[in-house]
Every structure is written in structure tokens, then in C-alpha cells.
Design a protein around this motif. Sequence first.
Motif, short mmCIF file in Angstrom:
data_model
loop_
_atom_site.label_atom_id
_atom_site.label_comp_id
_atom_site.label_asym_id
_atom_site.label_seq_id
_atom_site.Cartn_x
_atom_site.Cartn_y
_atom_site.Cartn_z
N MET A 221 0.82 -1.20 0.00
CA MET A 221 0.00 0.00 0.00
C MET A 221 0.86 1.26 0.00
O MET A 221 0.50 2.22 -0.65
N LEU A 222 1.93 1.23 0.76
CA LEU A 222 2.75 2.43 0.87
C LEU A 222 3.38 2.81 -0.46
O LEU A 222 3.57 3.99 -0.74
N GLN A 223 3.70 1.85 -1.28
CA GLN A 223 4.35 2.15 -2.55
C GLN A 223 3.42 2.88 -3.51
O GLN A 223 3.86 3.74 -4.26
N THR A 224 2.16 2.58 -3.49
CA THR A 224 1.23 3.22 -4.42
C THR A 224 0.80 4.60 -3.96
O THR A 224 0.30 5.39 -4.76
N LEU A 225 1.00 4.91 -2.67
CA LEU A 225 0.59 6.22 -2.17
C LEU A 225 1.34 7.35 -2.86
O LEU A 225 0.78 8.41 -3.13
N PHE A 226 2.61 7.14 -3.14
CA PHE A 226 3.41 8.16 -3.81
C PHE A 226 2.78 8.54 -5.15
O PHE A 226 2.64 9.71 -5.47
N PHE A 227 2.35 7.54 -5.90
CA PHE A 227 1.79 7.80 -7.22
C PHE A 227 0.41 8.45 -7.13
O PHE A 227 0.05 9.29 -7.96
N LYS A 228 -0.36 8.08 -6.11
CA LYS A 228 -1.68 8.68 -5.96
C LYS A 228 -1.60 10.13 -5.53
O LYS A 228 -2.35 10.97 -6.02
#
Length: 56
Positions: free
Chosen positions: A1-8
Motif C-alpha cells: 500500500m505504501l508504494q502506491t501512495l506516492f503515485f496517488k
Amino acid sequence: MLQTLFFKFTGAQESIDLFTKIAGNNEAYMRISTGVLELIPSVLLFTPKKTGWVLY
């Protein structure tokens, strides 16, 4: 989950394209709200006294 937060949160083009297909004109609201909803459990997982909250 943490990895996709940057892109969102940064508005990467792939994330914008995906959420435009899902939400149409409300892409930004859905992308940011989904990011916030993923950020809360992510923070709770790394907070020692709150770890049990996520498991229930």
C-alpha cells in the motif's frame, strides 16, 4: 500500500488514467480519498501501540 501512495498523491499519469476510467470527472477526489484511506492503516501498522487496531 505504501508504494502506491506516492503515485496517488503526486498525480502520476498512470494513476490519473486509471482513476479516470473508474470515476470519470471525479478522478482527483477518488484518487486522493483512496490514498488517504490507505495511508491511515499504513500509519497504524507502524505505530506500536495501535497495531492491534488494524487486525480487527
